[in-house]
Design a protein around this motif. Structure first.
Motif, mmCIF file in Angstrom:
data_model
loop_
_atom_site.group_PDB
_atom_site.id
_atom_site.type_symbol
_atom_site.label_atom_id
_atom_site.label_comp_id
_atom_site.label_asym_id
_atom_site.label_seq_id
_atom_site.Cartn_x
_atom_site.Cartn_y
_atom_site.Cartn_z
ATOM 1 N N GLU A 332 11.574 5.065 59.206
ATOM 2 C CA GLU A 332 12.065 4.041 58.469
ATOM 3 C C GLU A 332 11.300 2.696 58.093
ATOM 4 O O GLU A 332 11.577 2.030 57.417
ATOM 5 C CB GLU A 332 13.458 3.666 58.919
ATOM 6 C CG GLU A 332 14.601 4.900 58.718
ATOM 7 C CD GLU A 332 14.845 5.094 57.261
ATOM 8 O OE1 GLU A 332 15.661 4.352 56.665
ATOM 9 O OE2 GLU A 332 14.439 6.094 56.621
ATOM 10 N N SER A 333 10.469 2.631 59.105
ATOM 11 C CA SER A 333 9.601 1.376 59.099
ATOM 12 C C SER A 333 8.269 1.544 58.496
ATOM 13 O O SER A 333 7.537 0.460 58.055
ATOM 14 C CB SER A 333 9.417 0.882 60.700
ATOM 15 O OG SER A 333 8.540 1.730 61.452
ATOM 16 N N GLU A 334 7.593 2.812 58.548
ATOM 17 C CA GLU A 334 6.328 2.961 57.884
ATOM 18 C C GLU A 334 5.932 4.376 57.459
ATOM 19 O O GLU A 334 6.979 5.301 57.915
ATOM 20 C CB GLU A 334 5.357 2.440 58.951
ATOM 21 C CG GLU A 334 4.992 3.548 60.091
ATOM 22 C CD GLU A 334 4.021 3.436 61.024
ATOM 23 O OE1 GLU A 334 2.563 3.772 60.597
ATOM 24 O OE2 GLU A 334 3.989 2.675 62.180
ATOM 25 N N PRO A 335 5.207 4.694 56.484
ATOM 26 C CA PRO A 335 4.761 5.906 56.056
ATOM 27 C C PRO A 335 4.611 6.837 57.277
ATOM 28 O O PRO A 335 3.426 6.722 57.880
ATOM 29 C CB PRO A 335 3.826 5.728 55.029
ATOM 30 C CG PRO A 335 3.663 4.459 54.729
ATOM 31 C CD PRO A 335 4.167 3.691 55.908
ATOM 32 N N ILE A 336 5.393 7.862 57.319
ATOM 33 C CA ILE A 336 4.998 8.866 58.436
ATOM 34 C C ILE A 336 5.022 10.158 57.737
ATOM 35 O O ILE A 336 6.071 10.556 57.154
ATOM 36 C CB ILE A 336 6.097 8.974 59.574
ATOM 37 C CG1 ILE A 336 6.298 7.749 60.387
ATOM 38 C CG2 ILE A 336 6.088 10.120 60.441
ATOM 39 C CD1 ILE A 336 5.026 7.424 61.229
ATOM 40 N N ILE A 337 3.979 10.943 57.828
ATOM 41 C CA ILE A 337 3.757 12.360 57.168
ATOM 42 C C ILE A 337 4.918 13.277 58.004
ATOM 43 O O ILE A 337 5.475 13.905 57.246
ATOM 44 C CB ILE A 337 2.440 12.789 57.330
ATOM 45 C CG1 ILE A 337 1.268 12.045 56.782
ATOM 46 C CG2 ILE A 337 2.187 14.206 56.755
ATOM 47 C CD1 ILE A 337 0.061 12.399 57.140
ATOM 48 N N VAL A 338 4.682 13.181 59.023
ATOM 49 C CA VAL A 338 5.811 14.099 60.091
ATOM 50 C C VAL A 338 6.154 13.660 61.066
ATOM 51 O O VAL A 338 5.081 13.030 62.016
ATOM 52 C CB VAL A 338 5.328 15.487 60.048
ATOM 53 C CG1 VAL A 338 4.060 15.537 60.881
ATOM 54 C CG2 VAL A 338 6.283 16.672 60.665
ATOM 55 N N GLY A 339 7.420 13.805 61.718
ATOM 56 C CA GLY A 339 7.510 13.263 63.097
ATOM 57 C C GLY A 339 8.279 14.322 63.687
ATOM 58 O O GLY A 339 9.263 15.016 63.070
ATOM 59 N N GLY A 340 8.211 14.502 64.917
ATOM 60 C CA GLY A 340 8.736 15.787 65.672
ATOM 61 C C GLY A 340 8.975 15.622 67.100
ATOM 62 O O GLY A 340 8.033 15.047 67.439
ATOM 63 N N GLU A 341 9.400 16.726 67.619
ATOM 64 C CA GLU A 341 9.584 16.882 69.168
ATOM 65 C C GLU A 341 9.374 18.303 69.744
ATOM 66 O O GLU A 341 9.834 19.120 68.753
ATOM 67 C CB GLU A 341 10.703 16.087 69.705
ATOM 68 C CG GLU A 341 12.025 16.731 68.753
ATOM 69 C CD GLU A 341 13.381 15.797 69.340
ATOM 70 O OE1 GLU A 341 13.240 14.856 69.884
ATOM 71 O OE2 GLU A 341 14.500 15.974 68.746
ATOM 72 N N GLU A 342 8.985 18.605 70.999
ATOM 73 C CA GLU A 342 8.857 19.917 71.232
ATOM 74 C C GLU A 342 10.124 20.591 71.462
ATOM 75 O O GLU A 342 10.302 21.760 71.615
ATOM 76 C CB GLU A 342 8.325 19.819 72.729
ATOM 77 C CG GLU A 342 8.986 18.985 73.685
ATOM 78 C CD GLU A 342 10.232 19.879 74.407
ATOM 79 O OE1 GLU A 342 10.091 21.151 74.621
ATOM 80 O OE2 GLU A 342 11.181 19.021 74.851
ATOM 81 N N SER A 343 11.286 20.139 71.352
ATOM 82 C CA SER A 343 12.558 20.938 71.537
ATOM 83 C C SER A 343 13.080 21.666 70.092
ATOM 84 O O SER A 343 14.149 22.160 70.078
ATOM 85 C CB SER A 343 13.785 19.815 72.008
ATOM 86 O OG SER A 343 14.008 18.875 70.902
ATOM 87 N N GLY A 344 12.247 21.269 69.307
ATOM 88 C CA GLY A 344 12.424 21.965 68.063
ATOM 89 C C GLY A 344 12.853 21.237 66.679
ATOM 90 O O GLY A 344 13.890 21.778 65.886
ATOM 91 N N GLY A 345 12.709 20.093 66.606
ATOM 92 C CA GLY A 345 13.265 19.310 65.583
ATOM 93 C C GLY A 345 11.878 18.512 64.719
ATOM 94 O O GLY A 345 11.170 18.036 65.587
#
Length: 476
Positions: A332-345
């Motif tokens: 929400e604060s800057e352009p992020i191509i993709v964000g994720g985590e090892e738990s599958g999201g």
């Protein structure tokens, strides 16, 4: 009864033991108190919004009835409750909050937990998971009401009625803007879809069929027992769909957990790909093939393969504590191509700051369609540039009486993991030890079990066995 506490993804408990209608109503009142207080602040983003709250639930036992109990409490406090008209994916509820410009949302889901669990997840006005600051205020409001013996004289369970909405059309409209469906249609694909008896039914499978994909569905009807196994699209949960792929009936398999915020992907040879690999492939695809700009973000125990892909493609990378609420805040604060985590999201730029398994699956179908090759082959080609990454997570059971002493020892730092020297010690979330040659291990304690989770990343399978053994010895 124990206090109501919100963890990484809301408040969860065993149905009829911890998670009861009285306690759900109490939690709803705490959220109502929190929202009233926030709306009185002139600088709050909630101050000028209509008093609307989106309600939803997954396919678990009593999901709709719990939602109606919440609706009754909220409307008694002057809010308008809009209930999704059927079991609904978490990312769809998040999107609906944004589209309707609501104050927030309350979702009855325990995600991928076994059937006997239920949960209450509160989302902010932007569709993101509630921040630690928000949940602390809600917990305090609940505790205050509980201390005064608050109770609510509610309607007979299941008889209260509130306005209902269909969130699907608006969500489909947004997904069609984010995914290259013409590319998928042109590829004439065959895909097995594991729906896990969950809320993703009629979402992922329908979108694929609309794109001309020949879909083979697995467990595409509601069953609150989830086939007597947790609704998690891991290697075990994807077994039937993987067998269909291995038999040549489909070229890949895509799966969703119970509330469709997590994903599972099986490649053409029947191999289940890890969430770490899918996150890396998503970054690769959106940067290389779609030419998106921006940074990438992962959590502390997520694979550094993401870092390597980011470095290879010239993308800035952020590391956050565990929990999508931290990823969502950055998105929400800057352009992020993709964000994720090892738990599958994961989620992507221009979408909700919340995990979306439906979108993740569709992007993998798009990648296969665009490059006309299996995901495993794409990974092999990437290894030529970034090297191999072997990841694992092991749950190590410990003596509860020794838990505090073990955590204190880890907090002091370690000079070595086995015979391997530690180069850097990170305490952003848990205890992470950076080792030579890009390897690392991290330890995080479970908040509900006498378990310490150990995350490992190495450059070879042999090194993985060595570090697994060393980590077990450390926790003895």
């Amino acid at each position: 009864m124990p206090p109501i506490q919100f963890g990484t993804s809301g408040w969860r408990g065993l149905i009829a033991k911890d998670f009861t209608f009285d306690r759900v109503r109490l939690a709803a009142q705490g959220i109502a108190d929190y929202l009233k207080a926030e709306r009185r602040k002139k600088t709050s983003p909630l101050a000028k919004r209509k008093p609307t709250i989106i309600l939803g639930h997954d396919a678990r036992f009593l999901g709709r009835d719990f939602s109606l109990a919440v609706a009754e409490v909220l409307e008694a406090n002057g809010f308008t409750a809009l209930l999704c008209d059927r079991d609904t994916p978490t990312p769809v509820i998040s999107h609906t909050i944004r589209v309707r410009k609501a104050l927030g949302g309350i979702n009855m889901t325990a995600s991928h937990n076994p059937a006997e669990w239920q949960g209450l997840k509160y989302s902010l006005h932007n569709g993101a998971p509630a921040t630690p600051e928000a949940t602390r205020k809600i917990e305090a409001a609940i505790a205050k009401r509980q201390a005064k013996g608050w109770c609510f004289d509610g309607s007979v369970i299941g008889t209260y009625a509130c306005k209902e909405i269909d969130p699907l059309p608006a969500y489909f409209k947004r997904i069609r803007q984010l995914v290259d469906f013409p590319a998928i249609k042109k590829a004439k694909m065959k895909i097995a879809v594991e729906l896990m008896y969950g809320a993703g039914r009629g979402y992922l499978d329908t979108l694929l069929e609309e794109a001309g994909v020949k879909v083979t569905r697995f467990h595409d009807f509601s069953n609150p027992l989830f086939g007597n196994q947790p609704p998690e699209p891991n290697a075990e949960g994807m077994t039937e769909a993987a067998a269909s792929v291995a038999a040549g009936k489909a070229q890949m398999a895509l799966g969703l957990d119970g509330d469709a915020d997590r994903f599972g992907v099986v490649d053409k040879d029947g191999t289940w790909l890890t969430p770490n690999q899918i996150l890396a492939l998503t970054l690769y695809h959106l940067k290389k093939n779609r030419r998106w700009s921006g940074a990438a973000v992962r959590t502390v125990p997520t694979s550094h393969m993401i870092d390597a892909i980011a470095g290879h493609l010239g993308v800035k990378l952020h590391e956050t504590p565990v929990g999508f609420k931290y990823i969502g805040a950055l998105m929400e604060s800057e352009p992020i191509i993709v964000g994720g985590e090892e738990s599958g999201g994961l989620s992507v730029k221009g979408h909700v700051p919340e995990k979306d398994g439906i979108l993740a699956c569709l992007l993998m179908a798009e990648l296969v369609a665009v490059e006309r090759k299996p995901l495993g082959k794409i990974l092999k080609q990437l290894e030529k540039h970034i090297g191999e990454f072997h990841t694992d997570r092991i749950n190590i059971h410990i003596n509860p009486a020794q838990k505090t002493a073990i955590l204190e020892r880890l907090a002091e730092g370690l000079d070595k993991i086995g015979s391997t020297p530690v180069q850097e010690f990170i305490t952003t979330d848990g205890f992470k030890f950076i080792l030579p040659h890009g390897e690392w291990v991290a330890f995080r304690a479970s908040g509900t079990e006498p378990v310490i989770r150990c995350y490992l990343e190495t450059k070879s399978a042999t090194r993985m066995k060595t570090l697994q053994s060393a980590c077990r010895k450390i926790l003895k």
